[in-house]
Scaffold this active site. Structure first.
Site, PDB file in Angstrom:
ATOM      1  N   GLY A  75      37.668 103.610 128.501  1.00 12.86           N
ATOM      2  CA  GLY A  75      36.748 102.843 127.675  1.00 12.86           C
ATOM      3  C   GLY A  75      36.116 103.704 126.612  1.00 12.86           C
ATOM      4  N   THR A  78      29.265 102.968 122.618  1.00 14.69           N
ATOM      5  CA  THR A  78      28.473 103.410 121.487  1.00 14.69           C
ATOM      6  C   THR A  78      28.244 104.914 121.526  1.00 14.69           C
ATOM      7  OG1 THR A  78      27.353 101.277 121.470  1.00 14.69           O
ATOM      8  CG2 THR A  78      26.283 103.066 120.281  1.00 14.69           C
ATOM      9  N   LYS A  97      32.143 110.840 131.171  1.00 17.20           N
ATOM     10  CA  LYS A  97      31.637 110.195 129.964  1.00 17.20           C
ATOM     11  C   LYS A  97      31.403 111.274 128.917  1.00 17.20           C
ATOM     12  CE  LYS A  97      27.965 107.052 128.382  1.00 17.20           C
ATOM     13  NZ  LYS A  97      26.785 106.274 128.829  1.00 17.20           N
ATOM     14  N   ASP A 190      18.794  96.931 129.909  1.00 19.21           N
ATOM     15  CA  ASP A 190      20.103  96.506 129.400  1.00 19.21           C
ATOM     16  C   ASP A 190      20.935  95.904 130.524  1.00 19.21           C
ATOM     17  OD1 ASP A 190      21.914  96.013 127.417  1.00 19.21           O
ATOM     18  OD2 ASP A 190      22.854  97.984 127.488  1.00 19.21           O
TER      19      ASP A 190
END
Length: 364
Positions: A75, A78, A97, A190
């Site tokens: 993936g 942002t 990440k 979020d």
């Protein structure tokens, strides 16, 4: 039980948020909700993972004695790319990440710094675990436990059908993670399907803490208003509130609960004003009795309802939810933040404590 809470706000265009770290793998056959034609989701962009031909990732990431083989890019959000990787010495599968540093005038991204600082102190079975940080060949990685799925992905897969026991377990795990965060004075800010991750054992964990922050339980503070994806944003935020607390998260949890049962987001607005109209079309318009402080909110006069609408909530969702489930969802979606259920209160409602069937984790 009434609790005075802080509320939330934002202004301008919807906040743009990237995809989650999980896959996008839900069930079909449920009745259809009658809603205005939905737009493309304005605040959640899910690009396909880049192909190896035009985005070749490095084969390894290493720091000291720790070396990871990067298996595939799963993936891109942002704030950076996410890789599935294997730790060489133990064979442990993790998610790396990679933090995007390009274009950062101040060095390290503030959002990533905040996420790291919060996650280092969190240890709960329903919150994603940050194992360590790595710097390798000029790139900075956050090393997470690997989760095979996210909720948005699962709900889009044909052939995935959650039983009532599965749905109860998923809702309980979500609320358990939120209750832990709120007990630690942390707002997630979020909550949405793509940030709720699941592994192959049916364990649910809250992920993506890029917008999370510590809040004060004892005084009313103003916080930034550019938070929470539009379809999951609470009415007080849409009406301009800037002083808020944990009930902005529990409203989002109520939206996600309905999404689990219906397999799609139920409040799909084009912009802030349309979002309120969609909410009113299902929950009805709030009266002063329902929400005594509503007229004091900054944008109330600008966007107040043109007409009074009755609630159609139980009429619509009784196709999916039991009476106890409807009571819980309505408690999470209450207009007045002071009357809205907190996560720990929601876990003690009859839906979990006395109504059959017992909870059972999915995907096992």
């Amino acid at each position: 039980m009434r609790r005075e809470l802080n509320n939330g706000n934002r202004s301008g265009r919807p906040y743009q948020q990237g995809p989650s770290e999980g896959y996008r793998p839900a069930s079909q056959g449920a009745p259809t909700i009658s809603l205005p034609p939905p737009p493309s989701e304005p605040t959640a962009v899910h690009p396909s993972p880049p192909s190896e031909s035009n985005d070749a990732h490095p084969a390894k990431a290493s720091r000291g004695g720790n070396t990871y083989d990067l298996l595939t890019c799963v993936g891109e959000g942002t704030y950076g790319k996410v890789y599935k990787a294997k730790k060489n010495d133990t064979g442990l599968i993790v998610a790396l990440k990679r933090i995007r540093m390009e274009g950062e005038k101040d060095g390290f991204p503030v959002t990533a710094m905040r996420e790291i600082k919060l996650l280092q102190n969190l240890r709960h079975e329903n919150v994603i675990r940050l194992h360590e940080m790595m710097v390798s060949k000029g790139s900075v990685y956050m090393v997470f436990e690997y989760m095979e799925h996210d909720l948005t992905g699962l709900l889009s897969l044909q052939g995935i059908n959650f039983t009532p026991a599965n749905l109860k377990s998923l809702n309980y795990q979500m609320l358990s993670g939120l209750a832990y965060l709120h007990d630690k004075s942390i707002l997630h800010r979020d909550m949405k399907g793509s940030n709720i991750l699941l592994n192959a054992r049916g364990e649910l964990k809250l992920g993506d803490f890029g917008l999370a922050r510590v809040y004060s339980k004892f005084k009313r503070d103003d916080y930034t208003n550019r938070v929470i994806t539009l379809w999951y944003r609470s009415p007080e935020l849409l009406l301009g509130e800037t002083v808020y607390g944990p009930t902005v998260d529990t409203f989002s949890a109520g939206c996600i609960m309905l999404e689990l049962f219906t397999t799609k987001p139920v409040f799909q607005g084009n912009d802030e004003i349309h979002q309120l109209e969609v909410i009113y079309s299902i929950l009805g318009t709030p009266s002063e009795e329902d929400w005594p402080d509503v007229k004091d909110l900054p944008w109330y006069e600008l966007v107040k309802p043109k007409e009074s609408l009755p609630s159609k909530f139980r009429e619509i969702f009784s196709k999916w939810l039991s009476p106890a489930g409807l009571d819980l969802a309505q408690g999470l979606l209450a207009f007045d933040p002071a009357r809205r259920l907190l996560a720990d209160q929601a876990m003690q409602t009859p839906y979990f404590t006395s109504e059959a069937p017992p909870m059972e984790k999915p995907l096992q």
